[in-house]
Design an enzyme around this catalytic site. Structure first.
Site, PDB file in Angstrom:
ATOM      1  N   ARG A 107     -15.300   6.276  19.420  1.00  0.00           N
ATOM      2  CA  ARG A 107     -14.978   7.532  20.118  1.00  0.00           C
ATOM      3  C   ARG A 107     -13.550   7.922  19.804  1.00  0.00           C
ATOM      4  NH1 ARG A 107     -16.476   7.973  26.316  1.00  0.00           N
ATOM      5  NH2 ARG A 107     -14.595   6.740  26.526  1.00  0.00           N
ATOM      6  N   THR A 111     -10.587  13.513  21.849  1.00  0.00           N
ATOM      7  CA  THR A 111     -11.721  14.424  22.096  1.00  0.00           C
ATOM      8  C   THR A 111     -12.908  13.712  22.751  1.00  0.00           C
ATOM      9  OG1 THR A 111     -12.746  13.948  19.960  1.00  0.00           O
ATOM     10  CG2 THR A 111     -11.112  15.743  20.028  1.00  0.00           C
ATOM     11  N   ASP A 203     -13.484  -1.246  28.961  1.00  0.00           N
ATOM     12  CA  ASP A 203     -13.877  -1.047  27.563  1.00  0.00           C
ATOM     13  C   ASP A 203     -14.735  -2.233  27.112  1.00  0.00           C
ATOM     14  OD1 ASP A 203     -13.780  -1.276  24.644  1.00  0.00           O
ATOM     15  OD2 ASP A 203     -12.453   0.458  24.765  1.00  0.00           O
ATOM     16  N   ASP A 206     -13.659  -4.125  23.844  1.00  0.00           N
ATOM     17  CA  ASP A 206     -12.466  -4.961  24.034  1.00  0.00           C
ATOM     18  C   ASP A 206     -12.793  -6.202  24.854  1.00  0.00           C
ATOM     19  OD1 ASP A 206     -10.805  -3.374  22.558  1.00  0.00           O
ATOM     20  OD2 ASP A 206      -9.989  -2.270  24.262  1.00  0.00           O
TER      21      ASP A 206
HETATM   22  C1  PRP Z   1     -17.945   2.583  23.443  1.00  0.00           C
HETATM   23  C2  PRP Z   1     -19.333   2.096  23.768  1.00  0.00           C
HETATM   24  C3  PRP Z   1     -20.197   3.208  23.230  1.00  0.00           C
HETATM   25  C4  PRP Z   1     -19.359   4.426  23.476  1.00  0.00           C
HETATM   26  C5  PRP Z   1     -19.899   5.127  24.693  1.00  0.00           C
HETATM   27  O1  PRP Z   1     -17.633   2.346  22.125  1.00  0.00           O
HETATM   28  O2  PRP Z   1     -19.629   0.842  23.233  1.00  0.00           O
HETATM   29  O3  PRP Z   1     -20.492   3.097  21.850  1.00  0.00           O
HETATM   30  O4  PRP Z   1     -18.018   3.972  23.742  1.00  0.00           O
HETATM   31  O5  PRP Z   1     -19.230   6.305  24.901  1.00  0.00           O
HETATM   32  P1  PRP Z   1     -19.932   7.725  24.780  1.00  0.00           P
HETATM   33  O6  PRP Z   1     -21.236   7.620  25.495  1.00  0.00           O
HETATM   34  O7  PRP Z   1     -18.946   8.631  25.476  1.00  0.00           O
HETATM   35  O8  PRP Z   1     -20.063   8.072  23.336  1.00  0.00           O
HETATM   36  P2  PRP Z   1     -16.171   2.664  21.524  1.00  0.00           P
HETATM   37  O9  PRP Z   1     -16.121   4.050  20.999  1.00  0.00           O
HETATM   38  O10 PRP Z   1     -15.131   2.280  22.537  1.00  0.00           O
HETATM   39  O11 PRP Z   1     -16.114   1.748  20.258  1.00  0.00           O
HETATM   40  P3  PRP Z   1     -16.086   0.139  20.145  1.00  0.00           P
HETATM   41  O12 PRP Z   1     -17.447  -0.361  20.557  1.00  0.00           O
HETATM   42  O13 PRP Z   1     -15.806  -0.065  18.701  1.00  0.00           O
HETATM   43  O14 PRP Z   1     -15.006  -0.395  21.053  1.00  0.00           O
HETATM   44  N1  URA Z   2     -16.922   2.980  26.488  1.00  0.00           N
HETATM   45  C1  URA Z   2     -16.659   1.853  27.183  1.00  0.00           C
HETATM   46  O1  URA Z   2     -16.569   0.765  26.598  1.00  0.00           O
HETATM   47  N2  URA Z   2     -16.503   1.943  28.524  1.00  0.00           N
HETATM   48  C2  URA Z   2     -16.602   3.100  29.188  1.00  0.00           C
HETATM   49  O2  URA Z   2     -16.467   3.107  30.425  1.00  0.00           O
HETATM   50  C3  URA Z   2     -16.866   4.266  28.449  1.00  0.00           C
HETATM   51  C4  URA Z   2     -17.037   4.179  27.094  1.00  0.00           C
END
Ligand code: PRP
Ligand code: URA
Length: 212
Positions: A107, A111, A203, A206
């Site tokens: 993400r 944005t 997160d 993380d």
């Molecule tokens: C997180 C999560 C989803 C996304 C959800 O990933 O694992 O993929 O956010 O958010 P959304 O419904 O608003 O799209 P992130 O983008 O943090 O990436 P990561 O798994 O690499 O940490």
């Molecule tokens: N992605 C995450 O990992 N946690 C949230 O709460 C939203 C998006």
């Protein structure tokens, strides 16, 4: 399991208990990772109830009989990177022969729109039941785009599994892809201004990988 159209909300006490544990800020990386895998396995058990069966001939020590086994090209598990990776082991514990695809999405921090950086799916994708996994469904952008991609590659029988969903993301996903089944551990209250789920668990990537 509560159901509303194609959305299935988990009500098993073990799933509820383990979700409460991963919410806790004091749960460390190692325990968090194990719990995510356990929740994915329990949810997978529910989500795979409708896998097609066919009778095959098996010889027991007593006699030969016809007995049911999973039919067809079986399963593809598709984690949305990174956090979805944490759920894969829970489902392969149930279906060790499943093939695994990957979709890379992150993400944009400003944005909150998803950016795709990788897509590799097992063939023939059109003949498989595809279980897309990601612990978090927040705005729904990542899941909607990931499933768009899978459909572009020919995927047809798609299920999406997440541990925690925001109502906003759940609505967006079920409107964008009314033909898929969505399995949710818990629907939380709302998103905050940074598009994080409240109360959520922070997160997920993380916390699984220990990167914060
Ligand atoms: C997180 C999560 C989803 C996304 C959800 O990933 O694992 O993929 O956010 O958010 P959304 O419904 O608003 O799209 P992130 O983008 O943090 O990436 P990561 O798994 O690499 O940490
Ligand atoms: N992605 C995450 O990992 N946690 C949230 O709460 C939203 C998006």
């Amino acid at each position: 399991m509560e159901t509303n159209n194609n959305v299935f909300i988990m009500d098993h006490p073990l799933i509820k208990h383990k979700i409460s544990m991963i919410r806790d800020i004091h749960t460390g990386t190692n325990e968090f990772r194990s719990l995510v895998e356990e929740i994915a396995m329990l949810m997978g058990y529910e989500a795979l109830r409708d896998l097609p069966l066919e009778d095959v001939e098996v010889t027991t020590p007593i006699e030969t009989c016809m007995t049911p086994m999973i039919a067809g090209k079986k399963l593809a598990i598709v984690p949305i990177l990174r956090a979805g990776l944490g759920m894969v082991g829970g489902i392969t514990a149930l279906v060790p022969t499943a093939k695994i695809g990957h979709i890379g999405m992150y993400r944009d921090e400003v944005t909150h729109e998803p950016q795709e950086y990788y897509c590799k799916l097992p063939k023939p994708i059109e003949l498989r039941t595809i279980v897309v996994v990601d612990p978090m469904l927040a705005t729904g952008g990542s899941a909607v785009d990931a499933i768009d991609q899978i459909k572009k590659h020919g995927g047809k029988h798609i299920k999406f599994m997440c541990i925690i969903a925001a109502p906003e993301g759940l609505e967006r996903l079920s409107k964008a892809h009314p033909d898929i089944q969505i399995y949710v551990g818990n629907v939380d209250r709302c998103l905050n201004d940074d598009a994080y789920i409240c109360p959520g668990l922070g997160d997920a990537g993380d916390r699984i990988f220990g990167t914060k």
